[in-house]
Scaffold this motif. Structure first.
Motif, mmCIF file in Angstrom:
data_model
loop_
_atom_site.group_PDB
_atom_site.id
_atom_site.type_symbol
_atom_site.label_atom_id
_atom_site.label_comp_id
_atom_site.label_asym_id
_atom_site.label_seq_id
_atom_site.Cartn_x
_atom_site.Cartn_y
_atom_site.Cartn_z
ATOM 1 N N CYS A 149 -11.484 18.275 -1.506
ATOM 2 C CA CYS A 149 -10.783 17.141 -0.894
ATOM 3 C C CYS A 149 -11.791 16.058 -0.523
ATOM 4 C CB CYS A 149 -10.062 17.563 0.382
ATOM 5 S SG CYS A 149 -8.659 18.641 0.106
ATOM 6 N N VAL A 150 -11.306 14.839 -0.478
ATOM 7 C CA VAL A 150 -12.115 13.722 -0.030
ATOM 8 C C VAL A 150 -11.415 13.119 1.180
ATOM 9 C CG1 VAL A 150 -13.083 11.476 -0.642
ATOM 10 C CG2 VAL A 150 -12.948 13.280 -2.377
ATOM 11 N N LEU A 151 -12.125 13.018 2.292
ATOM 12 C CA LEU A 151 -11.579 12.408 3.500
ATOM 13 C C LEU A 151 -12.079 10.971 3.563
ATOM 14 C CD1 LEU A 151 -12.215 15.264 6.078
ATOM 15 C CD2 LEU A 151 -10.204 14.877 4.650
ATOM 16 N N VAL A 152 -11.164 10.049 3.796
ATOM 17 C CA VAL A 152 -11.526 8.632 3.869
ATOM 18 C C VAL A 152 -10.959 8.055 5.157
ATOM 19 C CG1 VAL A 152 -11.356 6.376 2.767
ATOM 20 C CG2 VAL A 152 -11.474 8.431 1.347
ATOM 21 N N HIS A 153 -11.827 7.467 5.953
ATOM 22 C CA HIS A 153 -11.420 6.733 7.149
ATOM 23 C C HIS A 153 -11.746 5.266 6.902
ATOM 24 C CE1 HIS A 153 -11.713 10.785 8.845
ATOM 25 N NE2 HIS A 153 -10.783 10.372 9.665
ATOM 26 N N ALA A 154 -10.843 4.380 7.312
ATOM 27 C CA ALA A 154 -11.057 2.953 7.097
ATOM 28 C C ALA A 154 -10.292 2.160 8.148
ATOM 29 C CB ALA A 154 -10.584 2.553 5.699
ATOM 30 N N ASN A 155 -10.633 0.903 8.248
ATOM 31 C CA ASN A 155 -9.902 -0.034 9.090
ATOM 32 C C ASN A 155 -9.192 -1.026 8.179
ATOM 33 O OD1 ASN A 155 -10.881 1.119 11.448
ATOM 34 N ND2 ASN A 155 -12.673 -0.207 11.482
ATOM 35 N N THR A 156 -7.990 -1.426 8.576
ATOM 36 C CA THR A 156 -7.216 -2.372 7.783
ATOM 37 C C THR A 156 -6.688 -3.480 8.684
ATOM 38 O OG1 THR A 156 -6.554 -0.663 6.201
ATOM 39 C CG2 THR A 156 -5.186 -2.642 6.290
ATOM 40 N N VAL A 157 -6.838 -4.713 8.216
ATOM 41 C CA VAL A 157 -6.218 -5.866 8.865
ATOM 42 C C VAL A 157 -5.097 -6.305 7.933
ATOM 43 C CG1 VAL A 157 -6.542 -8.227 9.702
ATOM 44 C CG2 VAL A 157 -8.389 -6.552 9.927
ATOM 45 N N VAL A 158 -3.889 -6.412 8.477
ATOM 46 C CA VAL A 158 -2.730 -6.825 7.688
ATOM 47 C C VAL A 158 -2.404 -8.270 8.063
ATOM 48 C CG1 VAL A 158 -0.334 -6.343 7.074
ATOM 49 C CG2 VAL A 158 -1.858 -4.454 7.734
ATOM 50 N N TYR A 159 -2.451 -9.143 7.058
ATOM 51 C CA TYR A 159 -2.133 -10.551 7.259
ATOM 52 C C TYR A 159 -0.708 -10.820 6.801
ATOM 53 C CZ TYR A 159 -7.095 -11.365 7.976
ATOM 54 O OH TYR A 159 -8.368 -11.328 8.471
ATOM 55 N N ALA A 160 -0.015 -11.670 7.541
ATOM 56 C CA ALA A 160 1.324 -12.132 7.166
ATOM 57 C C ALA A 160 1.211 -13.626 6.880
ATOM 58 C CB ALA A 160 2.313 -11.880 8.297
ATOM 59 N N THR A 161 1.762 -14.035 5.740
ATOM 60 C CA THR A 161 1.748 -15.444 5.351
ATOM 61 C C THR A 161 3.180 -15.912 5.192
ATOM 62 O OG1 THR A 161 -0.341 -15.101 4.190
ATOM 63 C CG2 THR A 161 0.878 -17.106 3.644
ATOM 64 N N ASP A 162 3.508 -17.048 5.829
ATOM 65 C CA ASP A 162 4.876 -17.564 5.739
ATOM 66 C C ASP A 162 5.004 -18.516 4.545
ATOM 67 O OD1 ASP A 162 3.917 -20.106 6.530
ATOM 68 O OD2 ASP A 162 4.536 -19.825 8.610
ATOM 69 N N ALA A 163 6.194 -19.047 4.351
ATOM 70 C CA ALA A 163 6.478 -19.897 3.182
ATOM 71 C C ALA A 163 5.624 -21.157 3.151
ATOM 72 C CB ALA A 163 7.962 -20.255 3.160
ATOM 73 N N ASP A 208 -7.131 9.136 5.303
ATOM 74 C CA ASP A 208 -6.519 9.713 4.104
ATOM 75 C C ASP A 208 -7.217 11.009 3.729
ATOM 76 O OD1 ASP A 208 -4.864 7.524 3.808
ATOM 77 O OD2 ASP A 208 -5.937 6.680 2.103
ATOM 78 N N THR A 209 -6.422 11.953 3.235
ATOM 79 C CA THR A 209 -6.957 13.128 2.559
ATOM 80 C C THR A 209 -6.581 12.969 1.095
ATOM 81 O OG1 THR A 209 -6.657 14.515 4.512
ATOM 82 C CG2 THR A 209 -6.919 15.645 2.395
ATOM 83 N N LEU A 210 -7.590 12.880 0.252
ATOM 84 C CA LEU A 210 -7.383 12.695 -1.183
ATOM 85 C C LEU A 210 -7.689 13.994 -1.918
ATOM 86 C CD1 LEU A 210 -9.304 9.304 -1.563
ATOM 87 C CD2 LEU A 210 -6.897 9.642 -1.019
ATOM 88 N N VAL A 211 -6.933 14.233 -2.986
ATOM 89 C CA VAL A 211 -7.153 15.402 -3.831
ATOM 90 C C VAL A 211 -7.232 14.950 -5.288
ATOM 91 C CG1 VAL A 211 -6.046 17.021 -2.242
ATOM 92 C CG2 VAL A 211 -4.669 15.882 -3.985
ATOM 93 N N ARG A 212 -7.902 15.750 -6.077
ATOM 94 C CA ARG A 212 -8.017 15.426 -7.503
ATOM 95 C C ARG A 212 -6.673 15.652 -8.186
ATOM 96 N NH1 ARG A 212 -12.679 13.442 -7.695
ATOM 97 N NH2 ARG A 212 -14.391 14.429 -6.594
ATOM 98 N N SER A 213 -6.305 14.726 -9.039
ATOM 99 C CA SER A 213 -5.029 14.815 -9.739
ATOM 100 C C SER A 213 -5.170 15.595 -11.032
ATOM 101 C CB SER A 213 -4.539 13.403 -10.073
ATOM 102 O OG SER A 213 -3.425 13.470 -10.930
ATOM 103 N N PRO A 214 -4.170 16.418 -11.352
ATOM 104 C CA PRO A 214 -4.188 17.102 -12.644
ATOM 105 C C PRO A 214 -3.752 16.157 -13.774
ATOM 106 C CG PRO A 214 -2.235 17.738 -11.406
ATOM 107 C CD PRO A 214 -3.053 16.855 -10.508
ATOM 108 N N GLU A 215 -3.162 15.007 -13.412
ATOM 109 C CA GLU A 215 -2.669 14.060 -14.410
ATOM 110 C C GLU A 215 -3.795 13.179 -14.926
ATOM 111 O OE1 GLU A 215 0.641 11.836 -12.750
ATOM 112 O OE2 GLU A 215 1.152 13.556 -11.501
ATOM 113 N N PRO A 216 -3.849 12.968 -16.237
ATOM 114 C CA PRO A 216 -4.879 12.068 -16.761
ATOM 115 C C PRO A 216 -4.651 10.649 -16.244
ATOM 116 C CG PRO A 216 -3.561 13.068 -18.539
ATOM 117 C CD PRO A 216 -2.996 13.525 -17.255
ATOM 118 N N GLY A 217 -5.745 9.953 -15.962
ATOM 119 C CA GLY A 217 -5.652 8.578 -15.500
ATOM 120 C C GLY A 217 -5.541 8.421 -13.992
#
Length: 138
Positions: A71-85, A99-108
């Motif tokens: 498994c791969v553990l990933v910690h990060a910070n995210t800023v979410v911006y909102a843009t109006d019309a 996030d806990t990430l795992v290797r996929s058996p699916e190609p790609g």
């Protein structure tokens, strides 16, 4: 998150395992499995569109740890911006993500999210006020 920002609920959900869990601190229940992720992403996309906004997630400050079990553990910070019309942007949310990430058996698909926890940060906690002893009568 780019897929989610573009309104591609299915594409975003495809970056998760079939049995993934996504917990967001502002939601009462986690989203479970790809079908739950798609439903949650569609609802969010519709609400954002109804508000006349677009959202963009800017993620950084990564801490990545590969575990012995693969498994791969990933910690990060995210800023979410909102843009109006009109093109005006504002910070909508600031989040920490784990996030806990795992290797996929699916190609790609090199890695898939098995578990995601998003904590939306509120105002910083106020320091506790120093207690002042009550004056004693003389």
């Amino acid at each position: 998150m780019r897929r989610l920002d573009e309104g591609d609920a299915e594409g975003w959900a495809d970056t998760f395992t079939e049995d993934a869990v996504c917990r967001i601190s502002t939601r009462p229940e986690p989203m479970r499995g790809r079908a739950g992720l798609v439903a949650g992403a569609r609802a969010a996309t519709e609400a954002i569109a109804a508000a006349g906004e677009r959202r963009r997630h800017m993620t950084g400050m990564f801490e990545i740890e590969e575990r012995a079990d693969g498994c791969v553990l990933v910690h990060a910070n995210t800023v979410v911006y909102a843009t109006d019309a009109s093109g005006r942007s504002r910070v909508h949310q600031v989040c920490t993500c784990a996030d806990t990430l795992v290797r996929s058996p699916e190609p790609g698909h090199a890695l898939l999210v098995r578990d995601r926890r998003i904590d939306v940060l509120g105002p910083a906690p106020r320091p506790a006020a120093a207690s002042t002893p009550s004056p004693t009568p003389n």
